[in-house]
Design an enzyme around this catalytic site. Structure first.
Site, PDB file in Angstrom:
ATOM      1  N   GLY A   9       0.807  -1.221   0.000  1.00 55.01           N
ATOM      2  CA  GLY A   9       0.000   0.000   0.000  1.00 55.01           C
ATOM      3  C   GLY A   9       0.829   1.254   0.000  1.00 55.01           C
ATOM      4  N   ASP A  22       0.686 -14.193   0.782  1.00 53.26           N
ATOM      5  CA  ASP A  22      -0.328 -13.577  -0.086  1.00 53.26           C
ATOM      6  C   ASP A  22       0.319 -12.501  -0.960  1.00 53.26           C
ATOM      7  OD1 ASP A  22      -3.378 -13.044  -0.520  1.00 53.26           O
ATOM      8  OD2 ASP A  22      -2.533 -11.057  -0.191  1.00 53.26           O
ATOM      9  N   TYR A  38       0.674  -5.981  -6.743  1.00 54.14           N
ATOM     10  CA  TYR A  38       1.666  -5.562  -5.735  1.00 54.14           C
ATOM     11  C   TYR A  38       3.074  -5.447  -6.322  1.00 54.14           C
ATOM     12  CZ  TYR A  38      -2.087  -7.341  -2.695  1.00 54.14           C
ATOM     13  OH  TYR A  38      -3.300  -7.615  -2.104  1.00 54.14           O
ATOM     14  N   LYS A  62      -3.157 -13.122  -7.362  1.00 59.19           N
ATOM     15  CA  LYS A  62      -4.468 -12.607  -7.800  1.00 59.19           C
ATOM     16  C   LYS A  62      -4.410 -12.053  -9.218  1.00 59.19           C
ATOM     17  CE  LYS A  62      -5.004 -11.140  -3.000  1.00 59.19           C
ATOM     18  NZ  LYS A  62      -3.720 -10.589  -2.598  1.00 59.19           N
ATOM     19  N   HIS A  90      -8.999 -10.591  -8.295  1.00 59.60           N
ATOM     20  CA  HIS A  90      -8.710  -9.568  -7.285  1.00 59.60           C
ATOM     21  C   HIS A  90      -9.936  -8.703  -6.967  1.00 59.60           C
ATOM     22  CE1 HIS A  90      -5.015  -7.266  -5.578  1.00 59.60           C
ATOM     23  NE2 HIS A  90      -6.038  -7.117  -4.787  1.00 59.60           N
ATOM     24  N   LYS A 125       0.120  -7.786   7.123  1.00 65.32           N
ATOM     25  CA  LYS A 125       1.341  -7.390   6.393  1.00 65.32           C
ATOM     26  C   LYS A 125       2.343  -6.831   7.396  1.00 65.32           C
ATOM     27  CE  LYS A 125       4.108  -4.041   4.799  1.00 65.32           C
ATOM     28  NZ  LYS A 125       4.645  -2.871   5.554  1.00 65.32           N
ATOM     29  N   ALA A 144       7.146 -12.085  13.370  1.00 62.40           N
ATOM     30  CA  ALA A 144       7.101 -13.221  14.310  1.00 62.40           C
ATOM     31  C   ALA A 144       5.919 -13.076  15.270  1.00 62.40           C
ATOM     32  CB  ALA A 144       8.418 -13.303  15.077  1.00 62.40           C
TER      33      ALA A 144
HETATM   34  N1  NAP Z   1      -7.594  -8.525  -1.767  1.00 67.01           N
HETATM   35  C1  NAP Z   1      -7.462  -7.224  -1.644  1.00 67.01           C
HETATM   36  O1  NAP Z   1      -8.109  -6.422  -2.338  1.00 67.01           O
HETATM   37  C2  NAP Z   1      -6.512  -6.689  -0.611  1.00 67.01           C
HETATM   38  C3  NAP Z   1      -6.591  -5.340  -0.224  1.00 67.01           C
HETATM   39  C4  NAP Z   1      -5.706  -4.895   0.766  1.00 67.01           C
HETATM   40  C5  NAP Z   1      -4.787  -5.767   1.321  1.00 67.01           C
HETATM   41  N2  NAP Z   1      -4.703  -7.068   0.907  1.00 67.01           N
HETATM   42  C6  NAP Z   1      -3.720  -8.018   1.489  1.00 67.01           C
HETATM   43  O2  NAP Z   1      -3.784  -7.933   2.895  1.00 67.01           O
HETATM   44  C7  NAP Z   1      -2.505  -7.563   3.422  1.00 67.01           C
HETATM   45  C8  NAP Z   1      -2.658  -6.762   4.684  1.00 67.01           C
HETATM   46  O3  NAP Z   1      -3.419  -5.595   4.490  1.00 67.01           O
HETATM   47  P1  NAP Z   1      -2.842  -4.148   4.798  1.00 67.01           P
HETATM   48  O4  NAP Z   1      -1.399  -4.108   4.443  1.00 67.01           O
HETATM   49  O5  NAP Z   1      -3.777  -3.176   4.195  1.00 67.01           O
HETATM   50  O6  NAP Z   1      -3.062  -3.956   6.358  1.00 67.01           O
HETATM   51  P2  NAP Z   1      -2.601  -4.559   7.756  1.00 67.01           P
HETATM   52  O7  NAP Z   1      -1.894  -5.838   7.630  1.00 67.01           O
HETATM   53  O8  NAP Z   1      -3.832  -4.494   8.589  1.00 67.01           O
HETATM   54  O9  NAP Z   1      -1.618  -3.427   8.285  1.00 67.01           O
HETATM   55  C9  NAP Z   1      -0.299  -3.297   7.851  1.00 67.01           C
HETATM   56  C10 NAP Z   1       0.370  -2.233   8.712  1.00 67.01           C
HETATM   57  O10 NAP Z   1       0.437  -2.684  10.062  1.00 67.01           O
HETATM   58  C11 NAP Z   1       1.778  -2.601  10.546  1.00 67.01           C
HETATM   59  N3  NAP Z   1       1.938  -3.737  11.473  1.00 67.01           N
HETATM   60  C12 NAP Z   1       2.063  -5.045  11.131  1.00 67.01           C
HETATM   61  N4  NAP Z   1       2.140  -5.804  12.239  1.00 67.01           N
HETATM   62  C13 NAP Z   1       2.063  -4.966  13.294  1.00 67.01           C
HETATM   63  C14 NAP Z   1       2.094  -5.177  14.703  1.00 67.01           C
HETATM   64  N5  NAP Z   1       2.212  -6.391  15.231  1.00 67.01           N
HETATM   65  N6  NAP Z   1       1.992  -4.077  15.504  1.00 67.01           N
HETATM   66  C15 NAP Z   1       1.878  -2.844  14.972  1.00 67.01           C
HETATM   67  N7  NAP Z   1       1.841  -2.578  13.642  1.00 67.01           N
HETATM   68  C16 NAP Z   1       1.932  -3.645  12.813  1.00 67.01           C
HETATM   69  C17 NAP Z   1       2.637  -2.687   9.318  1.00 67.01           C
HETATM   70  O11 NAP Z   1       3.875  -2.036   9.494  1.00 67.01           O
HETATM   71  P3  NAP Z   1       5.302  -2.839   9.448  1.00 67.01           P
HETATM   72  O12 NAP Z   1       5.403  -3.479   8.096  1.00 67.01           O
HETATM   73  O13 NAP Z   1       6.292  -1.739   9.652  1.00 67.01           O
HETATM   74  O14 NAP Z   1       5.274  -3.822  10.565  1.00 67.01           O
HETATM   75  C18 NAP Z   1       1.786  -1.935   8.287  1.00 67.01           C
HETATM   76  O15 NAP Z   1       1.981  -0.550   8.401  1.00 67.01           O
HETATM   77  C19 NAP Z   1      -1.832  -6.834   2.254  1.00 67.01           C
HETATM   78  O16 NAP Z   1      -0.437  -6.796   2.415  1.00 67.01           O
HETATM   79  C20 NAP Z   1      -2.278  -7.697   1.093  1.00 67.01           C
HETATM   80  O17 NAP Z   1      -1.494  -8.864   1.013  1.00 67.01           O
HETATM   81  C21 NAP Z   1      -5.581  -7.547  -0.034  1.00 67.01           C
END
Ligand code: NAP
Length: 310
Positions: A39, A65, A70, A99, A132, A273, A281
């Site tokens: 993102g 994933d 991406y 996807k 997707h 993510k 971990a």
């Molecule tokens: N199918 C779709 O349309 C779609 C749409 C959106 C996302 N996705 C998938 O879902 C995944 C996750 O979604 P997302 O990236 O939007 O959101 P998310 O996983 O909810 O949030 C990611 C954010 O949280 C931080 N983070 C991760 N673990 C943490 C922890 N334990 N404590 C505090 N902060 C933490 C990460 O920073 P750091 O990296 O610095 O830890 C990053 O800034 C994407 O990477 C993608 O693979 C799919």
């Protein structure tokens, strides 16, 4: 003795952490996936994904994933290849999801597009291939009108050719799921949608689960973490929320782990993510506690039907 303890210690650190869920086609999917879509962090070098994938496998993830969108399938493939080379896993022990992008929806482009993904991943097959979004665009990004039912026929082709072990959808609403089910040869195994405390998506989740479609939960942290796209305007909970903190303290976990466990206790497959080794971990260290039904309900009460995406 010390050598034995050391070997056991390494073995435990490298073992698979997440249980498997049996999908409606009989294939088995690890119930936590590392998200690699970055993102708003896409200004960081994409090479960070290769390390993140390798650290994740070391930490016990077996499900990664990714997506054409991406732009990181090469790095995902490199991370997995490194772990295979070091003897941590075999390809068969891994579960890779990718996807189909919106501008490749014509049926005759689906298999070709997947073959391109496989080339970037350096793999012969993916474990799960998702549409997707249920909408199509032309290559210039303008909207197109290809019916996702036609796209789905291409997905079925991919499964029949053995290029994708399972096929599914993402961002499909209830009516779209129903229309697809009424017109398909092979049922989708998965719908990947946004689910988190402020977007609990309960009706859609219940609908999919009642039809035997597993639900992967993307953006699992919701507004717990900083979302630059929305600044700090999203609704609570934040990472220091008092309701989450109380539950976290009870189990000796962090509030982020409580939110991921909340999703698992709703029979969802979270896709957190992270590119940070410690947080990667932490995000799979979820299998030595379980929330009560009251705790699950108390987190669901944060719901505002507010998506982290526009
Ligand atoms: N199918 C779709 O349309 C779609 C749409 C959106 C996302 N996705 C998938 O879902 C995944 C996750 O979604 P997302 O990236 O939007 O959101 P998310 O996983 O909810 O949030 C990611 C954010 O949280 C931080 N983070 C991760 N673990 C943490 C922890 N334990 N404590 C505090 N902060 C933490 C990460 O920073 P750091 O990296 O610095 O830890 C990053 O800034 C994407 O990477 C993608 O693979 C799919």
């Amino acid at each position: 003795m010390r050598v034995l303890i050391l070997i056991c210690g390494i073995g435990m650190a490298l073992a698979a952490k997440a249980p498997l869920k049996v999908l409606n086609d009989g294939n088995k999917m690890p119930i936590v996936a590392l998200g690699t879509g970055r993102g708003t962090a896409q200004n960081k070098p994409v090479e960070e994904v290769r390390d993140a994938v390798f650290w994740a496998i070391e930490a016990g993830y077996r499900h990664i994933d990714t997506a054409v969108l991406y732009n990181d399938e090469v790095q995902v493939g490199q991370g997995v290849a490194e772990a295979i080379k070091k003897g941590i896993v075999t390809r068969e022990q891994m579960f890779i999801t990718t996807k189909l992008p919106n501008d490749r929806h014509p049926r005759d482009q689906v298999v070709t597009t997947l073959k391109e993904s496989l080339g970037r991943l350096g793999m012969d097959y993916v474990d799960l291939f998702l549409i997707h979004f249920p909408l199509s665009t032309k290559s210039d990004g303008s909207s197109d009108n290809i019916d996702y039912l036609d796209t789905w026929k291409g997905m079925e082709d991919a499964k029949e050719l053995g290029l994708a072990k399972s096929i599914g959808i993402s961002n499909f609403g209830e009516a779209q799921v129903d229309r697809l089910l009424a017109n398909c040869k092979i049922k989708p195994a998965v719908n990947q949608i946004e689910v988190n405390p402020t977007m609990t998506s309960e009706p859609l989740v219940a609908h999919c689960q009642s039809l035997g479609i597993a639900v992967m939960a993307y953006s699992p942290f919701g507004f717990l973490v900083t979302r630059t796209r929305h600044n700090s305007t999203g609704p609570p909970p934040r990472i220091d929320d008092s309701t989450l903190n109380k539950i976290a303290q009870k189990y000796g976990k962090t509030t982020s782990q409580v939110v991921l466990r909340y999703l698992i206790d709703r029979d969802l497959i979270p896709v957190p993510k992270s590119t940070n080794k410690d947080r990667i971990a932490q995000n799979i260290d979820l299998f030595d506690f379980k929330l009560t039904a009251d705790e699950v309900n108390s987190i669901s009460r944060f719901n505002r039907n507010v998506s982290v995406f526009d």
